[in-house]
Design an enzyme around this catalytic site. Structure first.
Site: not given
Length: 756
Positions: A442, A643, A647
């Protein structure tokens, strides 16, 4: 024990870890009660009790440490006592061997050498010993052996009998059958010698072999327990971080109370050099707190009113007061300890291979021992030699090393991971990390810092407003806005020590920016469309705006009193370690993919800076899951790193989910591995540690298996025809103990493994 639990009605699954002395059982409470599960374990010869519902992770770890220490003391005591008894039995056996009434422990060549070498010296030193009747010596050895077997070796026989009742077999079965057969034969020869003499067979006794074998196995177990204690050193170190007492303010008085009695809302006082006793929020005072035990960062973190502090961290400079918040089992440190205990008590998938081998190993060994006895008896006509070979096969084949091969490696590796700021949620996650082929990252909060920051401040040509002067005005305007970019501008101004003025008028313009009056000047701050609304030409800074946008930054045009004054760039900057992290992953042969919901231009700019070639941008949470599924469909083993809350679905869908520890709680819960330090380099470290651990597991299993492949034929006498070598049961027991210690020692090498 595990099979005994799995056979219980209502039990869906059971996993037993003897290293951690724990059992995890999934069961139907409508069919079976927990007390019945405890009884099922006790029936196998092991002690068991239900965990106390009020016991937290710290109490459980302290209880485990006390039990381990008590076990080690008991093993040492029994090993020393039985070893001394074994030496005494060998000395007492010398006159029997010299008189020809005893050939040594099951025809042991080691004892024959001892008789030939030591008997003359012993006869000279202890002449009275050789005048004692052989029957008296035999009965003395019988009594001594019964004592050693009943006290020092009792658990071998109890557990072997319990295993037999449950139609299973383990290492205790082999020890019990080998020493038990030698003892029963010796006892029969002592109590009814004529039964042997009438058949032309010497009534040999092998008591010293029984005692020495038990002594050697206990010695190996003691060394093994000592080594195993070192495998959980990291866990004990974590548990030791919590102070025993806390200084709280009760009324107008300060008092030290046990940390367990601190209640939510209590005011706690911490002075320089003290550990923070519990989690909380600073009320008054300021200090720098060393949080390296949690984050790995060596630099102390400044704390002031409103900041969060974590139990177990060290207050370095000033004193402060804070309000206790999360306590006991809910505290950060307790959660880490709990997570590590669960991880160390879990089973890696590779353990199933060892379980399958062990399930058939013991019955096969007993069959081999019987075959060995038969072959030797038919070939030599000597029951003594045949008995020696059969007992040696039983003893050397104890599968202790095979049972320790995987759990010791899991315990050491999870401890090592914790030292490096990596928390694996179990042996399965630890093993799966080593199989990863593709790492999906990410962007926000993983590769980047996770909060926008002012990166550039450019004055327009000929403008009277520039530098800090312009920044002050823009910060004064943006202080009234709730937009994340506005917060970045205000924070940057304050970090530079600028006094931020208050806006006299403020208006947010949706999709464009904000306008208002600051210190008598009319300001407009936003995109080019906002400049057009107020007839401000952005052309003088167009090239700079395009360049900044190409770098993935957001350009904020600023006009003062209707004239273009400058340009601010705001971006979520790349973490200082992200490029190095990506480079390490590539060197390890892993494919790296950037997966983000941000726009493609910004994503590609960040990817270029980080060194990532493949970018998937502009996807929602369900799109992230779809991309993970697509990569898995290509046959790739996918690790997802994130995080945020968005996600969490992708973390769950991936083969391995890794979460930056500073992220959202839901993301941490959905992940398999937590990187406590918020450093993306931990991804490569986690994979490297997993690969090293898998290599150690395979080494352990290989050597445990090869040890038996080589040792059993030698014990059976394969080398006797060519070299005249017949492995004695005593040497076989020493070799068996050494193999277990060597497996644990090999696992302990992971504590010093270089994986970063």
């Amino acid at each position: 024990m595990q099979r005994a639990l799995q056979r219980q009605p209502g039990v869906l699954d059971a996993a037993v870890n003897l290293m951690m002395k724990s059992a995890a059982v999934t069961y139907d409470p409508a069919v079976i009660r927990p007390e019945a599960l405890v009884e099922a374990i006790r029936d196998t010869g092991y002690e068991a009790e239900l965990p106390r519902p009020d016991a937290g992770a710290f109490a459980e770890q302290e209880a485990s440490d006390r039990a381990d220490a008590a076990e080690l003391r008991s093993l040492r005591r029994k090993a020393i006592a039985s070893g001394a008894a074994g030496v005494f039995a060998m000395i007492v056996s010398m006159p029997l061997m010299a008189a020809g009434a005893h050939q040594g422990p099951v025809g042991d060549p080691f004892m024959r050498w001892a008789m030939q070498s030591l008997t003359p010296a012993l006869r000279a030193a202890l002449p009275w010993l050789y005048r004692i009747p052989a029957a008296v010596l035999s009965y003395t050895l019988l009594a001594l052996t019964v004592l050693v077997m009943a006290w020092a070796g009792r658990h071998f026989y109890v557990r072997a009998w319990s295993a037999l009742r449950h139609r299973s077999a383990d290492m205790n079965t082999l020890v019990a059958v080998g020493t038990g057969a030698a003892f029963l034969d010796s006892a029969l020869a002592t109590l009814a010698p004529n039964l042997f003499l009438s058949r032309g067979v010497a009534p040999d006794v092998y008591y010293e072999a029984v005692v020495i074998i038990i002594a050697l196995i206990l010695t190996g177990n003691a060394f093994e327990a000592r080594a195993k204690g070192r495998t959980s050193a990291a866990l004990r170190a974590l548990a030791a971080l919590q102070p025993k007492t806390a200084r709280v303010l009760r009324g107008d008085q300060e008092m030290d109370v046990p940390v367990e009695t601190v209640a939510a809302g209590d005011t706690v006082i911490v002075r320089p050099g003290e550990r923070v006793p519990v989690d909380g929020e600073v009320l008054a005072g300021a200090s720098a707190v060393d949080e390296s035990m949690l984050t790995g960062e060596s630099m102390p973190v400044a704390k002031q009113a409103g900041d969060r502090v974590i139990g177990g961290t060290i207050n370095r400079t000033g004193a402060f007061r804070f309000r206790a918040t999360t306590l006991g089992a809910d505290s950060v440190l307790a959660q880490i300890v709990k997570l590590m205990r669960e991880a160390q008590g879990s089973r890696a998938p590779i353990q199933k291979l060892a379980d399958r081998i062990s399930g058939v190993f013991v019955p096969v060994v007993i069959g081999l021992a019987l075959a060995t006895f038969g072959i030797w008896f038919l070939a030599e006509g000597s029951a003594v030699r045949a008995f020696a070979a059969a007992v040696a096969v039983l003893i050397i084949a104890c599968p202790c090393a095979m049972g320790l091969a995987v759990p010791t490696a899991v315990m050491v590796a999870t401890g090592r991971g914790a030292e490096l700021g990596i928390l694996f949620k179990g042996g399965e996650a630890l093993q799966r990390a080593g199989d990863v082929t593709t790492v999906v990252l990410d962007k926000t909060g993983t590769l980047t810092e996770g909060r926008p920051t002012v990166t550039d401040l450019i004055a327009a040509p000929g403008s009277a407003w520039s530098g800090d002067k312009l920044l002050r005005l823009v910060a004064g305007l943006e202080a009234s806005s709730e937009h994340p970019l506005a917060d970045a501008v205000v924070r940057h101004a304050r970090e530079r020590g600028l006094a931020v003025p208050a806006a006299e008028e403020f208006q947010s313009v949706t999709g464009r920016g904000a306008v208002g009056v600051v210190e008598g000047s009319f300001l407009a701050a936003g995109n080019e469309r906002l400049m057009d609304d107020y007839a401000v030409d952005p052309a003088p800074l167009a090239a700079d705006a395009d360049r900044l946008t190409g770098e993935g930054k957001t350009a904020i045009h600023v006009a003062v009193d209707g004239k273009l004054a400058g340009l601010l760039a705001v971006a979520d900057p790349l973490r200082a370690t992200s490029r190095e992290a990506v480079a390490r992953l590539k060197r390890m042969g892993l494919e790296v993919v950037l997966l983000t919901g941000d726009n493609r231009r910004t994503a590609e700019a960040i990817a270029r800076e980080a060194g990532i070639d493949r970018v998937v941008a502009g996807v929602l949470p369900e799109g992230k899951v779809a991309e993970v599924r697509r990569l898995q469909g290509e046959g790739k083993v996918v690790a997802m790193v994130g995080d945020g809350i968005n996600d969490a679905p992708a973390l769950s869908a991936a083969d391995l989910g890794l979460c930056i520890g500073t992220g959202a709680d839901v993301a941490v819960e959905a992940s398999d591995v937590t990187l406590m330090r918020g450093d993306p380099r931990g991804i490569a470290t986690a994979v490297a540690l997993s690969r090293r651990t898998l290599r150690t597991m395979r080494q352990n299993l290989f050597w445990a298996f090869i040890y038996n492949v080589i040792g059993i034929p030698i014990a059976a006498g394969a080398l006797y025809p060519a070299f005249g070598i017949l492995l004695s049961p005593i040497l076989a027991s020493a070799a068996m103990a050494f193999s277990s210690v060597s497996v644990v020692t090999n696992s302990l090498r992971l504590r010093r493994a270089r994986v970063s």
